[in-house]
Design a protein around this motif. Structure first.
Motif, PDB file in Angstrom:
ATOM      1  N   ALA A 103      -4.660  51.007 -12.895  1.00 55.01           N
ATOM      2  CA  ALA A 103      -3.340  50.900 -12.276  1.00 55.01           C
ATOM      3  C   ALA A 103      -3.400  49.833 -11.189  1.00 55.01           C
ATOM      4  O   ALA A 103      -3.158  48.659 -11.438  1.00 55.01           O
ATOM      5  N   ASP A 104      -3.748  50.226  -9.956  1.00 54.96           N
ATOM      6  CA  ASP A 104      -3.961  49.260  -8.888  1.00 54.96           C
ATOM      7  C   ASP A 104      -5.435  48.896  -8.864  1.00 54.96           C
ATOM      8  O   ASP A 104      -6.308  49.779  -8.877  1.00 54.96           O
ATOM      9  N   PHE A 105      -5.726  47.626  -8.775  1.00 56.89           N
ATOM     10  CA  PHE A 105      -7.115  47.181  -8.906  1.00 56.89           C
ATOM     11  C   PHE A 105      -7.290  45.782  -8.327  1.00 56.89           C
ATOM     12  O   PHE A 105      -6.321  45.056  -8.075  1.00 56.89           O
ATOM     13  N   VAL A 163      -3.836  43.705  -7.749  1.00 55.19           N
ATOM     14  CA  VAL A 163      -2.582  44.408  -8.019  1.00 55.19           C
ATOM     15  C   VAL A 163      -2.573  45.676  -7.176  1.00 55.19           C
ATOM     16  O   VAL A 163      -3.460  46.529  -7.315  1.00 55.19           O
ATOM     17  N   GLU A 164      -1.591  45.790  -6.287  1.00 52.74           N
ATOM     18  CA  GLU A 164      -1.515  46.978  -5.429  1.00 52.74           C
ATOM     19  C   GLU A 164      -0.076  47.237  -5.029  1.00 52.74           C
ATOM     20  O   GLU A 164       0.583  46.385  -4.436  1.00 52.74           O
ATOM     21  N   GLU A 176       2.280  51.083 -16.082  1.00 50.04           N
ATOM     22  CA  GLU A 176       1.785  51.254 -14.722  1.00 50.04           C
ATOM     23  C   GLU A 176       0.268  51.398 -14.679  1.00 50.04           C
ATOM     24  O   GLU A 176      -0.344  51.163 -13.632  1.00 50.04           O
ATOM     25  N   ARG A 177      -0.325  51.792 -15.788  1.00 48.47           N
ATOM     26  CA  ARG A 177      -1.781  51.909 -15.890  1.00 48.47           C
ATOM     27  C   ARG A 177      -2.184  51.388 -17.263  1.00 48.47           C
ATOM     28  O   ARG A 177      -1.850  52.007 -18.277  1.00 48.47           O
ATOM     29  N   GLY A 178      -2.843  50.243 -17.289  1.00 47.68           N
ATOM     30  CA  GLY A 178      -3.107  49.631 -18.585  1.00 47.68           C
ATOM     31  C   GLY A 178      -4.470  48.968 -18.658  1.00 47.68           C
ATOM     32  O   GLY A 178      -5.270  48.992 -17.716  1.00 47.68           O
ATOM     33  N   HIS A 179      -4.732  48.361 -19.801  1.00 50.19           N
ATOM     34  CA  HIS A 179      -6.012  47.731 -20.089  1.00 50.19           C
ATOM     35  C   HIS A 179      -6.059  46.299 -19.563  1.00 50.19           C
ATOM     36  O   HIS A 179      -5.033  45.668 -19.308  1.00 50.19           O
ATOM     37  N   ILE A 180      -7.281  45.771 -19.451  1.00 49.18           N
ATOM     38  CA  ILE A 180      -7.525  44.360 -19.209  1.00 49.18           C
ATOM     39  C   ILE A 180      -7.856  43.723 -20.558  1.00 49.18           C
ATOM     40  O   ILE A 180      -8.636  44.284 -21.334  1.00 49.18           O
ATOM     41  N   ALA A 181      -7.295  42.571 -20.867  1.00 51.87           N
ATOM     42  CA  ALA A 181      -7.568  41.912 -22.145  1.00 51.87           C
ATOM     43  C   ALA A 181      -7.955  40.457 -21.909  1.00 51.87           C
ATOM     44  O   ALA A 181      -7.436  39.785 -21.006  1.00 51.87           O
ATOM     45  N   LEU A 182      -8.874  39.979 -22.734  1.00 49.07           N
ATOM     46  CA  LEU A 182      -9.255  38.565 -22.766  1.00 49.07           C
ATOM     47  C   LEU A 182      -8.722  37.988 -24.061  1.00 49.07           C
ATOM     48  O   LEU A 182      -8.996  38.509 -25.143  1.00 49.07           O
ATOM     49  N   GLY A 185      -7.656  30.940 -29.965  1.00 55.71           N
ATOM     50  CA  GLY A 185      -8.193  30.016 -30.951  1.00 55.71           C
ATOM     51  C   GLY A 185      -9.216  29.033 -30.419  1.00 55.71           C
ATOM     52  O   GLY A 185      -9.795  28.259 -31.200  1.00 55.71           O
ATOM     53  N   ASP A 186      -9.441  29.040 -29.085  1.00 56.38           N
ATOM     54  CA  ASP A 186     -10.329  28.057 -28.483  1.00 56.38           C
ATOM     55  C   ASP A 186     -11.541  28.736 -27.840  1.00 56.38           C
ATOM     56  O   ASP A 186     -11.446  29.861 -27.329  1.00 56.38           O
ATOM     57  N   LYS A 187     -12.648  28.036 -27.824  1.00 56.46           N
ATOM     58  CA  LYS A 187     -13.870  28.585 -27.249  1.00 56.46           C
ATOM     59  C   LYS A 187     -13.700  28.756 -25.740  1.00 56.46           C
ATOM     60  O   LYS A 187     -13.211  27.875 -25.040  1.00 56.46           O
ATOM     61  N   VAL A 188     -14.132  29.926 -25.260  1.00 54.80           N
ATOM     62  CA  VAL A 188     -14.010  30.233 -23.839  1.00 54.80           C
ATOM     63  C   VAL A 188     -15.170  31.139 -23.443  1.00 54.80           C
ATOM     64  O   VAL A 188     -15.651  31.943 -24.237  1.00 54.80           O
ATOM     65  N   TRP A 189     -15.618  30.973 -22.202  1.00 55.90           N
ATOM     66  CA  TRP A 189     -16.729  31.743 -21.657  1.00 55.90           C
ATOM     67  C   TRP A 189     -16.245  32.582 -20.475  1.00 55.90           C
ATOM     68  O   TRP A 189     -15.512  32.079 -19.613  1.00 55.90           O
ATOM     69  N   TYR A 190     -16.698  33.844 -20.396  1.00 56.24           N
ATOM     70  CA  TYR A 190     -16.440  34.690 -19.238  1.00 56.24           C
ATOM     71  C   TYR A 190     -17.760  35.282 -18.760  1.00 56.24           C
ATOM     72  O   TYR A 190     -18.659  35.553 -19.571  1.00 56.24           O
ATOM     73  N   ARG A 191     -17.880  35.492 -17.453  1.00 58.12           N
ATOM     74  CA  ARG A 191     -19.093  36.110 -16.922  1.00 58.12           C
ATOM     75  C   ARG A 191     -18.790  36.760 -15.574  1.00 58.12           C
ATOM     76  O   ARG A 191     -17.732  36.554 -14.984  1.00 58.12           O
ATOM     77  N   ASN A 192     -19.753  37.570 -15.101  1.00 57.45           N
ATOM     78  CA  ASN A 192     -19.647  38.237 -13.797  1.00 57.45           C
ATOM     79  C   ASN A 192     -18.305  38.953 -13.644  1.00 57.45           C
ATOM     80  O   ASN A 192     -17.623  38.819 -12.608  1.00 57.45           O
ATOM     81  N   ILE A 193     -17.938  39.720 -14.658  1.00 60.19           N
ATOM     82  CA  ILE A 193     -16.665  40.435 -14.658  1.00 60.19           C
ATOM     83  C   ILE A 193     -16.864  41.773 -13.954  1.00 60.19           C
ATOM     84  O   ILE A 193     -17.655  42.612 -14.388  1.00 60.19           O
ATOM     85  N   LYS A 194     -16.139  41.975 -12.866  1.00 58.99           N
ATOM     86  CA  LYS A 194     -16.252  43.249 -12.138  1.00 58.99           C
ATOM     87  C   LYS A 194     -14.883  43.650 -11.614  1.00 58.99           C
ATOM     88  O   LYS A 194     -13.977  42.823 -11.447  1.00 58.99           O
ATOM     89  N   ILE A 195     -14.767  44.950 -11.310  1.00 57.43           N
ATOM     90  CA  ILE A 195     -13.466  45.483 -10.911  1.00 57.43           C
ATOM     91  C   ILE A 195     -13.667  46.595  -9.903  1.00 57.43           C
ATOM     92  O   ILE A 195     -14.713  47.250  -9.860  1.00 57.43           O
ATOM     93  N   ARG A 196     -12.675  46.785  -9.066  1.00 61.85           N
ATOM     94  CA  ARG A 196     -12.632  47.968  -8.217  1.00 61.85           C
ATOM     95  C   ARG A 196     -11.208  48.485  -8.209  1.00 61.85           C
ATOM     96  O   ARG A 196     -10.237  47.717  -8.173  1.00 61.85           O
ATOM     97  N   GLU A 197     -11.073  49.785  -8.240  1.00 59.58           N
ATOM     98  CA  GLU A 197      -9.753  50.405  -8.208  1.00 59.58           C
ATOM     99  C   GLU A 197      -9.312  50.591  -6.779  1.00 59.58           C
ATOM    100  O   GLU A 197     -10.097  50.943  -5.900  1.00 59.58           O
ATOM    101  N   LEU A 198      -8.037  50.337  -6.528  1.00 65.29           N
ATOM    102  CA  LEU A 198      -7.481  50.401  -5.178  1.00 65.29           C
ATOM    103  C   LEU A 198      -6.640  51.664  -4.981  1.00 65.29           C
ATOM    104  O   LEU A 198      -6.114  52.198  -5.950  1.00 65.29           O
TER     105      LEU A 198
END
Length: 236
Positions: free
Chosen positions: A89-91, A170-171, A213-219, A223-236
């Motif tokens: 929700a809030d994060f 998001v808060e 109001e409370r949902g998923h995170i999506a990447l 169609g194009d190459k992409v890199w993600y790293r160091n993904i972290k989250i905290r709920e608020l």
């Protein structure tokens, strides 16, 4: 006179001692606060597996989503979007990303549980090669934007092939997009300004857009190459 001098010296020693004690106490409190703050953060990607992620609506993850040298990589298009198993929700979300030349992707948040494309319900932080993407139509489609609604206040993106640092907060309906240490988007969900922009956007006909109001995170697989790293989250 000597007795008075000794008293003064003793008083100074006591004062210094108390200051040191207070300093230690303050230091301990600071360390404790930092530790507690650090403990609130947790990884969404462990750098080794796709644990904690699924395809859209719990489906199988496409083969082109792979872990390569500690990065979460879309190696080719056609894999479908990658979705967090958990909902938030809030994060506050932090991660790093880099995009291939002329590439496009997105980080979409508050995604609903449904079979429809994630962008029909979730809001998108745009991931883009601003310099070379051939269909960059307007500022609200550039890197860091809330796609088609809020353009970045400045261009802070790095060139294709270099990692960027992103933060999304998001808060209580207040949302911020950060890129490479700069806050570039800030908005209030369902304010008059939001409603006006929504009515003038591609999302105006999608009844579920931004309603979760409370949902998923999506990447996004665009169609194009992409890199993600160091993904972290905290709920608020």
């Amino acid at each position: 006179m000597q007795v008075t001098g000794n008293k003064m010296a003793f008083g100074k020693l006591v004062a210094v001692g108390l200051a040191l004690l207070c300093g230690v106490s303050a230091c301990e409190r600071s360390v404790q606060a930092e530790t507690e703050t650090a403990e609130q953060w947790r990884p969404l990607f462990d750098g080794e597996t796709l644990n904690g992620w699924t395809g859209v609506n719990g489906s199988r993850i496409g083969d082109a989503w792979q872990v390569v040298d500690g990065n979460l990589v879309l190696t080719a298009g056609g894999a479908g979007d990658l979705v967090s198993a958990e909902k938030f929700a809030d994060f506050e979300l932090q991660l790093e990303w880099k995009i291939s030349e002329r590439g496009n992707s997105g980080i979409i948040y508050r995604v609903a549980d449904e079979d429809a494309p994630v962008w029909m319900s979730g809001m998108e932080y745009q991931v883009l090669d601003n310099a070379a993407y051939p269909e960059l139509e307007k500022p609200s489609h550039s890197a860091g934007a809330l796609f088609d609604l809020y353009a970045p206040s400045e261009e802070a993106v790095r060139p294709a092939g270099e990692f960027n640092s992103t933060r999304i907060r998001v808060e209580d309906g207040r949302v911020e997009h950060w890129l490479n240490g700069r806050r570039i988007v800030s908005y209030q969900l369902w304010s008059e300004d939001w409603r006006a922009r929504l009515a003038d956007s591609k999302f105006s006909d999608y009844q579920q857009f931004a309603r979760t109001e409370r949902g998923h995170i999506a990447l996004q697989d665009h169609g194009d190459k992409v890199w993600y790293r160091n993904i972290k989250i905290r709920e608020l």
